[in-house]
Design a protein around this motif. Structure first.
Motif, mmCIF file in Angstrom:
data_model
loop_
_atom_site.group_PDB
_atom_site.id
_atom_site.type_symbol
_atom_site.label_atom_id
_atom_site.label_comp_id
_atom_site.label_asym_id
_atom_site.label_seq_id
_atom_site.Cartn_x
_atom_site.Cartn_y
_atom_site.Cartn_z
ATOM 1 N N PHE A 37 0.815 -1.219 0.000
ATOM 2 C CA PHE A 37 0.000 0.000 0.000
ATOM 3 C C PHE A 37 0.854 1.278 0.000
ATOM 4 O O PHE A 37 0.357 2.351 0.319
ATOM 5 N N SER A 38 2.135 1.129 -0.328
ATOM 6 C CA SER A 38 3.041 2.260 -0.130
ATOM 7 C C SER A 38 2.637 3.490 -0.951
ATOM 8 O O SER A 38 2.894 4.615 -0.558
ATOM 9 N N LYS A 39 1.967 3.287 -2.077
ATOM 10 C CA LYS A 39 1.640 4.450 -2.911
ATOM 11 C C LYS A 39 0.642 5.394 -2.226
ATOM 12 O O LYS A 39 0.517 6.554 -2.605
ATOM 13 N N TYR A 40 -0.059 4.888 -1.199
ATOM 14 C CA TYR A 40 -1.011 5.759 -0.494
ATOM 15 C C TYR A 40 -0.309 6.690 0.500
ATOM 16 O O TYR A 40 -0.917 7.576 1.056
ATOM 17 N N ASN A 41 0.971 6.391 0.739
ATOM 18 C CA ASN A 41 1.808 7.320 1.503
ATOM 19 C C ASN A 41 1.427 7.442 2.985
ATOM 20 O O ASN A 41 1.352 8.540 3.526
ATOM 21 N N MET A 119 5.867 -0.404 14.156
ATOM 22 C CA MET A 119 6.165 -0.621 12.738
ATOM 23 C C MET A 119 6.871 0.568 12.085
ATOM 24 O O MET A 119 7.655 0.397 11.167
ATOM 25 N N GLY A 120 6.545 1.742 12.538
ATOM 26 C CA GLY A 120 7.183 2.909 11.935
ATOM 27 C C GLY A 120 6.421 4.165 12.244
ATOM 28 O O GLY A 120 5.547 4.183 13.125
ATOM 29 N N LYS A 121 6.777 5.212 11.493
ATOM 30 C CA LYS A 121 6.240 6.535 11.776
ATOM 31 C C LYS A 121 5.372 6.994 10.603
ATOM 32 O O LYS A 121 5.769 6.898 9.447
ATOM 33 N N THR A 122 4.189 7.513 10.945
ATOM 34 C CA THR A 122 3.210 7.806 9.906
ATOM 35 C C THR A 122 3.136 9.276 9.526
ATOM 36 O O THR A 122 3.484 10.162 10.295
ATOM 37 N N ASN A 123 2.614 9.467 8.333
ATOM 38 C CA ASN A 123 2.529 10.778 7.691
ATOM 39 C C ASN A 123 1.554 11.708 8.407
ATOM 40 O O ASN A 123 0.591 11.260 9.041
ATOM 41 N N TYR A 138 6.700 14.969 2.591
ATOM 42 C CA TYR A 138 6.748 13.654 1.953
ATOM 43 C C TYR A 138 5.560 13.435 1.023
ATOM 44 O O TYR A 138 5.299 12.328 0.559
ATOM 45 N N GLY A 139 4.789 14.485 0.779
ATOM 46 C CA GLY A 139 3.640 14.380 -0.107
ATOM 47 C C GLY A 139 2.382 14.001 0.643
ATOM 48 O O GLY A 139 2.442 13.565 1.796
ATOM 49 N N PRO A 140 1.212 14.166 0.011
ATOM 50 C CA PRO A 140 -0.049 13.896 0.703
ATOM 51 C C PRO A 140 -0.294 12.395 0.875
ATOM 52 O O PRO A 140 0.200 11.585 0.094
ATOM 53 N N ALA A 141 -1.021 12.069 1.947
ATOM 54 C CA ALA A 141 -1.509 10.695 2.076
ATOM 55 C C ALA A 141 -2.789 10.602 1.242
ATOM 56 O O ALA A 141 -3.530 11.565 1.121
ATOM 57 N N LYS A 142 -3.013 9.426 0.661
ATOM 58 C CA LYS A 142 -4.177 9.262 -0.239
ATOM 59 C C LYS A 142 -5.145 8.256 0.346
ATOM 60 O O LYS A 142 -4.738 7.189 0.796
ATOM 61 N N ASN A 143 -6.397 8.631 0.292
ATOM 62 C CA ASN A 143 -7.405 7.754 0.881
ATOM 63 C C ASN A 143 -7.649 6.544 -0.016
ATOM 64 O O ASN A 143 -7.744 6.672 -1.242
ATOM 65 N N VAL A 144 -7.716 5.363 0.607
ATOM 66 C CA VAL A 144 -8.022 4.159 -0.185
ATOM 67 C C VAL A 144 -9.487 4.135 -0.597
ATOM 68 O O VAL A 144 -9.836 3.563 -1.623
ATOM 69 N N TRP A 145 -10.327 4.742 0.237
ATOM 70 C CA TRP A 145 -11.759 4.791 -0.104
ATOM 71 C C TRP A 145 -11.925 5.706 -1.311
ATOM 72 O O TRP A 145 -11.507 6.858 -1.285
ATOM 73 N N GLY A 146 -12.512 5.173 -2.373
ATOM 74 C CA GLY A 146 -12.805 5.983 -3.557
ATOM 75 C C GLY A 146 -11.589 6.369 -4.368
ATOM 76 O O GLY A 146 -11.661 7.270 -5.201
ATOM 77 N N TYR A 147 -10.476 5.665 -4.140
ATOM 78 C CA TYR A 147 -9.248 6.009 -4.865
ATOM 79 C C TYR A 147 -9.362 5.622 -6.341
ATOM 80 O O TYR A 147 -9.761 4.513 -6.662
ATOM 81 N N LYS A 148 -9.030 6.564 -7.221
ATOM 82 C CA LYS A 148 -9.045 6.251 -8.656
ATOM 83 C C LYS A 148 -7.650 6.302 -9.247
ATOM 84 O O LYS A 148 -7.205 5.379 -9.895
ATOM 85 N N SER A 149 -6.971 7.412 -8.999
ATOM 86 C CA SER A 149 -5.604 7.531 -9.516
ATOM 87 C C SER A 149 -4.849 8.532 -8.649
ATOM 88 O O SER A 149 -5.441 9.178 -7.785
ATOM 89 N N ASP A 150 -3.567 8.684 -8.914
ATOM 90 C CA ASP A 150 -2.762 9.579 -8.114
ATOM 91 C C ASP A 150 -3.143 11.046 -8.289
ATOM 92 O O ASP A 150 -2.683 11.912 -7.550
#
Lengths: 495, 521
Positions: A37-41, A119-123, A138-150
Motif C-alpha cells: 500500500f506504499s503508494k497511499y503514503n 512498525m514505523g512513523k506515519t505521515n 513527503y507528499g499527501p496521504a491518499k485515501n483508499v476509499w474511492g481512490y481512482k488515480s494519483d
C-alpha cells in the motif's frame, strides 16, 4: 496470512497464545502489506530493521507462555510527531527531517514495554498543523476509499492521516495519533475507523512534539472499539514527566459483550449548534439515524444547546497560533534539526534556518501568533480567547447537568477530493474541518468517532460521541454498542 | 527666510541664557536614587525544571538534560527543592508568599536560550511586598554604622540562561547554566548611593548563607546584581534612569553605582540629557559603558506556560500545595540581624563588632565554635578576631574557610593572655605560628619558643636599667622634659624581650627609675 491482518487484536493475541501463528509471521505480513500500500503514503519511516528483532523477542515470550500483555507482538504505528529513540521523528517538516531523538515518548515507551511492535512513523501535516495530511514534505496521504488515480483521490483527513490510513488498510492493528482540534477523529472519520481523543491529561504528552500544549492529547486509532480499549489501557495513566498528566490512578477498562449492553435510560444530547450550513445531507441523515437508533433502544434523546460553539473556531485559532509561535521558537538550527548554511550572524542564521525549514502554514501561524502576543494586543486577543475558552467549557459543564453523552457528526461531509480540498487555504480548511471536533479540545473532554455507514459514493460516514471528563468507560461502551448494531463494512473486509 | 533664521537664533540664545540662570540659581544638591534587581542561583542539586546537575566545576555541556537543550517533546517538571528555597528566602525577607503563583514564557531569540523563551513568573510571582533592614557601615566613609531599609517588590522563580563564548570567527554555547533555578529579587528604589547598595547586597549574602538557599559565590555568577540609577533635585520628579546590568562583585556594586551617579550629575551640570539605557560595569577601567542593547525595544510576548499547573503553596488552613509554608517557617535559622542583636545584648559586643563578625559567615562560625569549645571573654575575642586574625589572613591572602585550626586553641590563646602568661603581642605571634601550620597547642608553642611573659619585677628592673644605660642621650632628654622619648624606652624593652615583657609593669618600673634619677639630679 493477510486474513489475520484484518482481524482484531484480541483474536491475534489468542492465535499467538495457542501458537497458531507467531508475531514474526504477523510482523512480516504487516511489512509486506505496508509495501503493498506504499503508494497511499501512510508511512514516513518504516523501521524494518528494528521490528524483526522485536518480533523475535515477542515470539520467544509466547513460547515461554509469558507474553507481556495482550498487545505483545501486535503491529502498531506511531504518528511522526512522537519522539522515538534512534528513529527519525520529522513532523513531516524540513526542519526536523534529520532529527533522531535519543528518547522515546512515554506513549511509545509504554507500547514497547507491553511488547507491541512499533512498525514505523506515519505521515501528517507539517507539525500537525492541518486537517488533510496534505501539507507534508513527503507528499499527501491518499485515501483508499474511492481512490481512482494519483491525481484523482480523496484526502484521508488529518493531521493524523497516515495513522488512520495504516489502520484502515490493515497495515497495522492500531496507531497512535495526536488530537489538538480533531486531528485523530477527523482522519478516523474519513478513513472509516475508530478514533479516540481521551480526556486531557489521561495520556502523557511527554515526547509528543507539541502543537497547542493546553489541548494536545495522544489519540488512538483502531478498527474496533475493543482494540481501542486495549491500546488505551496500555498507554493511559499518570506520568511524572508530564506535569499536566492526571494523578488519579488509571483503572483499566473492561467492556462487556456488546449484545449484553443496553442504552435504556441513557440521556443523549443533540447539540443544535452542530447543525451547520456546511453539514452535508448524508451526514445529517446518518446523525439522525443514530439518534433514532438510540431512542428506539430506550435512550432518552433530547436537543440541547452549546451556545458558544460558533466562537470556538476563532478562539481556537488565536490560542493555536499563540502557542505555535512560542513552541516553534526553539527551532533555530543550533541544538538540533535543520541548519541553514549561513555564517554572517547568529540572527541571520536563525532567520534563514526558520524561513527555509518551515512551510508557509507554519510561518504564517508563527507570525500571527507573535502579533497576538505583543503586549499591546495581548488582552485584545489571547486573553479574550482564554475567556471565550472558559465559556465553551462552561457550555459542556451545563450540558452534563442535562445529559450524559453528546451525539454529533465528526465531520460535516465525507472525505473531500484532494483537488477540491487544496483550493482552500489551510486556515479556511481547518475552520470547516475542525468544526465539530474542536470544542472538545477546548474543554478537555473525551470524544470518540466511529464509522456508521457508507455514503452513496462509497465513502465512510462517522458520528462523534462526547462525554464528560474521564467518562471513557461509558463513551467506549456506547461506541461499542453502536458498532455492533451498525456493522460498518470495514475496508479490510474487501481485501 | 533670513529673518526667521535670525529670530530662531535669538530664541535659542535666550533659551540658553535662561537655562544658565536656572542652573546657577538652583543650588540645591543632587539626590541619587538607586534600585536593585538581584539574580540569585538557588543552591539546589538539580535544575529548576530538569534533573540535570548544577555543579559549577563540571565540564562544559555536561550538566544538560534533554529538556535543558529544548529537545522537542520534552516537558518541564518543577523541582520542589527550588520552591522550598524560594519560600524560605521569601520568609527570611519578610515577603508575603502567594498561595498560588504562575509560570510564564518570556520570548527572545538568543543562541544560549535554547527554547527561544525563558520560563519565569511574570503575572503572579512566588512572593511580594517584602522589606529588608540593614546596616550601612563603610569604616573609611561612615564614622558610625546607620540603619536603613529597602522594600522588596517581588521574588520570582525563573530559569537561568546558558552562556555564549565568542571567538573571532565563531560562537560557542555552554548550556551547563541553562535552566538553573534563579530567584529574581526586585527591590524598590529606596537606596541613595553605592555604599547603601553594597550594604544591602552584603546583608542579602549574610541571609542567603545563613539559610543556605544560595551559595553567593559571585565569582561563579551565583549572585548577579542589576542596578537602576537616577538623579534629581529635591522636590523635583525622579530623573531618567539607567540600568547597569550584571554586576558581579560587591565592590563592583559600589563602584558602578557611584560612578553612574557622578556621570549623570556631570551630564546634567553641563545641561546634557541622561538617556534611558542599559549599561555595563567595566571593572578594569572602573567605568560604566553603554551596552549594545538589542533588547531595549523588544516585546517579550509573555504567555502563560501551558505545561505547568499553577504553583500552589500550602499555608495555615490551605493544604494540598507543593510545599508547606508553616513548616518552612519553623525551620528558619537565626537571621543575621537577630544574631547581631544577640551578640550585642548577651555578649556585650559593640554594634560595629557585631556587624563585622556576622557579615562574614565563616568568621561567625569560627567565633561561635571557639566560644563553644572554651569559655572566653567574647568582647576580647571579637577584638582578637577582627584585629589580629583579619590582619594575619590579609598578609597571607588566606580565607577563613581555609583554616585548619582547632577552635579551642583560640580560647587557649586568649586565656594565656588573661592569665598573664603571655603578652598581647605574643598572642598574635602564637596565632601566626598556628596559621603557618604548627599543630601544637598554644601553650606548647609558648613553651617551645620560650615566649612566656616576663613578670618577675627584679628581672624586669634589670632589663629596664640596661635599656636606659644604653641610651644616656634619651635619658637626659627625658629629664629635660622631653617626655616623648619614654615610648622609645618601652619599645626598647619590648624588643629586647621579644615582646615578652609585661609592659604594664615595665611602664611602672621605668617611671620609678627615671623619677629616682630626677631626684638624684
Amino acid at each position: 496470512m493477510n486474513n489475520v491482518l484484518k482481524t482484531s487484536i484480541n483474536n491475534v493475541y489468542k492465535l499467538f497464545a495457542e501458537n497458531s501463528i507467531t508475531p514474526l509471521d504477523v510482523t512480516e505480513a504487516s511489512l509486506s502489506h505496508i509495501e503493498h500500500f506504499s503508494k497511499y503514503n501512510a508511512f514516513i519511516t518504516v523501521s524494518k530493521n528494528l521490528v524483526e528483532n522485536q518480533a523475535i523477542q515477542s515470539e520467544r515470550r509466547y513460547k515461554d507462555s509469558k507474553p507481556l500483555s495482550e498487545l505483545d507482538g501486535i503491529p502498531i504505528a506511531v504518528k511522526d510527531n512522537f519522539c522515538t529513540q534512534n528513529i527519525a521523528t520529522t513532523c513531516a517538516s524540513k526542519m526536523l527531517e534529520n532529527f533522531k531523538p535519543t528518547y522515546d515518548a512515554t506513549v511509545v515507551q509504554k507500547l514497547k514495554q507491553s511488547g507491541a511492535i512499533i512498525m514505523g512513523k506515519t505521515n501528517l501535516d507539517q507539525f500537525a498543523m492541518g486537517s488533510g495530511t496534505v501539507d507534508s514534505i513527503y507528499g499527501p496521504a491518499k485515501n483508499v476509499w474511492g481512490y481512482k488515480s494519483d491525481s484523482d483521490f480523496h484526502i484521508v483527513g488529518g493531521s493524523s492521516g497516515g495513522s488512520a490510513l495504516a489502520v484502515a488498510t490493515g497495515m497495522c492493528y492500531g496507531a497512535i495519533g495526536s488530537d489538538t482540534g480533531g486531528s485523530t477523529r477527523n482522519p478516523a472519520s474519513y478513513c472509516g475507523i475508530v478514533g479516540l481523543k481521551p480526556t486531557y491529561g489521561l495520556v502523557s504528552r511527554y515526547g509528543l512534539i507539541p502543537l497547542v500544549n493546553s489541548m494536545d492529547v495522544p489519540g488512538i486509532l483502531s478498527r474496533t472499539v475493543d482494540d481501542c480499549v486495549s491500546i488505551l489501557n496500555t498507554v493511559a495513566g499518570f506520568d511524572s514527566k508530564d506535569s499536566t498528566s492526571l494523578t488519579k490512578p488509571y483503572r483499566k477498562i473492561r467492556l462487556p459483550d456488546a449484545r449484553k449492553m443496553t442504552v435504556k435510560g441513557l440521556k443523549v444530547g443533540i447539540p443544535q449548534e452542530y447543525f451547520n450550513e456546511h453539514l452535508s445531507t448524508e451526514v445529517y441523515e446518518a446523525w439522525n439515524e443514530i439518534a433514532n437508533l438510540l431512542e428506539n433502544n430506550g435512550a432518552v434523546v433530547k436537543q440541547i444547546s452549546l451556545p458558544n460553539t460558533e466562537h470556538s473556531i476563532v478562539c481556537y485559532s488565536i490560542l493555536n497560533q499563540c502557542e505555535v509561535a512560542s513552541n516553534m521558537a526553539r527551532y533555530n538550527g543550533i541544538q538540533f534539526g535543520f541548519r541553514a548554511n549561513e555564517n554572517e550572524s547568529t540572527e541571520k542564521l536563525f532567520a534563514t534556518t526558520r524561513s527555509l525549514g518551515f512551510n508557509e502554514v507554519v510561518r504564517n501561524r508563527i507570525l500571527t501568533g507573535n502579533y497576538f502576543l505583543l503586549t499591546r494586543n495581548y488582552d485584545k486577543y489571547f486573553n479574550k480567547a482564554l475567556k471565550v475558552r472558559r465559556l465553551i467549557a462552561n457550555d459542556f459543564h451545563a450540558a452534563w447537568e442535562k445529559v450524559q453523552i453528546l451525539l454529533t457528526p465528526t465531520t460535516l461531509t465525507t472525505a473531500p477530493f484532494y483537488s477540491d480540498f487544496c483550493k482552500k487555504t489551510n486556515r479556511d480548511q481547518c475552520a470547516v474541518q475542525d468544526y465539530c471536533t474542536q470544542p472538545a479540545n477546548m474543554a478537555g473532554v473525551p470524544a470518540i468517532s466511529i464509522p456508521v455507514k457508507l455514503s452513496k459514493t462509497g465513502l465512510p460516514i462517522s458520528i462523534q460521541l462526547i462525554g464528560r471528563n474521564l467518562s471513557e468507560p461509558m463513551l467506549l461502551a456506547v461506541a461499542k454498542y453502536l458498532e455492533n448494531i451498525v456493522r460498518f463494512p470495514h475496508y479490510v473486509e474487501n481485501l | 527666510m533670513a529673518l526667521s533664521l535670525k529670530r530662531l537664533l535669538l530664541n535659542d540664545q535666550k533659551l540658553l541664557v535662561k537655562r544658565y540662570s536656572q542652573a546657577t540659581k538652583n543650588n540645591k544638591k543632587w539626590k541619587s536614587v538607586v534600585g536593585l534587581e538581584v539574580h540569585a542561583q538557588i543552591a539546589s542539586k538539580s535544575k529548576l525544571f530538569s534533573g540535570a546537575p548544577t555543579k559549577f566545576s563540571n565540564p562544559v555541556n555536561t550538566n544538560v538534560s534533554l529538556f535543558d537543550m529544548a529537545t522537542p517533546g520534552t516537558l518541564p517538571v518543577l523541582n520542589k527543592r527550588c520552591v522550598e528555597a524560594g519560600v524560605l528566602t521569601a520568609l527570611a525577607l519578610n515577603c508575603q508568599v502567594n498561595p498560588v503563583s504562575y509560570f510564564d514564557r518570556k520570548h527572545y531569540f538568543y543562541a544560549d536560550l535554547p527554547a527561544g523563551y525563558q520560563i519565569t513568573q511574570q503575572r503572579l510571582p512566588l512572593a511580594v511586598n517584602g522589606a529588608l533592614e540593614f546596616h550601612v557601615f563603610t569604616p573609611e566613609i561612615h564614622k558610625k554604622p546607620y540603619k536603613t531599609s529597602a522594600r522588596i517588590k517581588q521574588l520570582q522563580l525563573e530559569q537561568d540562561s546558558g552562556k555564549s563564548l565568542h571567538d573571532f570567527d565563531r560562537s560557542l554555547v555552554d548550556l551547563n547554566r541553562a535552566g538553573i533555578s534563579l530567584m529574581e529579587l526586585v527591590f524598590e528604589p529606596d537606596l541613595s548611593d553605592g555604599e547603601e547598595a553594597a550594604a544591602l547586597i552584603k546583608e542579602l549574602i549574610a541571609i542567603f548563607q545563613r539559610i543556605e538557599t544560595c551559595s553567593c559565590k559571585m565569582e561563579e555568577g551565583a549572585l548577579r546584581v542589576d542596578a537602576n540609577v537616577s538623579i534629581h533635585k529635591e522636590n523635583e520628579p525622579l530623573g531618567i534612569r539607567t540600568e547597569i546590568k550584571n554586576i558581579g562583585s560587591v565592590r563592583g556594586v559600589v563602584g558602578a553605582v557611584n560612578y553612574e551617579i557622578k556621570r549623570q550629575i556631570a551630564i546634567k551640570e553641563s545641561n546634557g540629557v541622561v538617556v534611558n539605557e542599559t549599561r555595563a560595569w567595566n571593572f578594569e577601567k572602573k567605568i560604566t559603558v553603554p551596552m549594545r542593547d538589542k533588547e531595549i525595544l523588544q516585546d517579550y510576548r509573555y504567555m502563560p506556560e501551558p505545561n505547568l499547573p499553577p504553583l500552589q503553596v500550602s499555608m495555615g488552613p490551605i493544604t494540598g500545595g507543593q510545599v508547606y509554608v508553616d513548616q518552612i517557617k519553623e525551620n528558619i535559622p537565626e537571621l543575621p540581624e537577630k544574631c547581631r542583636q544577640r551578640l550585642q545584648t548577651d555578649m556585650g559586643l559593640s554594634t560595629e563588632q557585631s556587624i563585622i563578625i556576622v557579615n562574614d559567615v565563616d568568621l561567625m562560625k569560627l567565633f561561635e565554635n571557639a566560644l563553644y569549645a572554651r569559655s572566653i571573654n567574647p568582647v576580647k575575642f571579637a577584638n582578637f578576631l577582627i584585629n589580629d586574625l583579619y590582619k594575619a589572613l590579609n598578609e597571607r591572602k588566606l580565607e577563613i574557610h581555609q583554616l585548619h585550626i582547632e577552635p579551642k586553641y583560640f580560647g587557649e590563646i586568649l586565656e594565656l593572655v588573661s592569665q598573664g602568661l603571655i603578652t598581647r603581642n605574643v598572642a598574635s605571634m602564637v596565632l601566626n605560628e598556628l596559621l603557618q601550620g604548627n599543630i601544637r597547642s598554644p601553650l606548647e608553642i609558648v613553651e617551645e619558643k620560650n615566649w612566656k611573659q616576663i613578670t618577675d619585677e627584679k628581672e624586669l628592673e634589670k632589663i629596664c636599667q640596661a635599656i636606659l644605660q644604653e641610651n644616656p642621650k634619651g635619658v637626659t632628654q627625658y629629664l629635660n622634659g622631653k617626655v616623648k622619648v619614654f615610648k622609645a624606652f618601652l619599645g626598647g624593652v619590648a624588643n629586647k624581650t621579644d615582646n615578652r615583657a609585661d609592659m604594664k609593669k615595665v611602664e611602672t618600673i621605668l617611671k620609678k627609675i627615671l623619677s629616682e634619677l630626677r631626684n638624684k639630679k
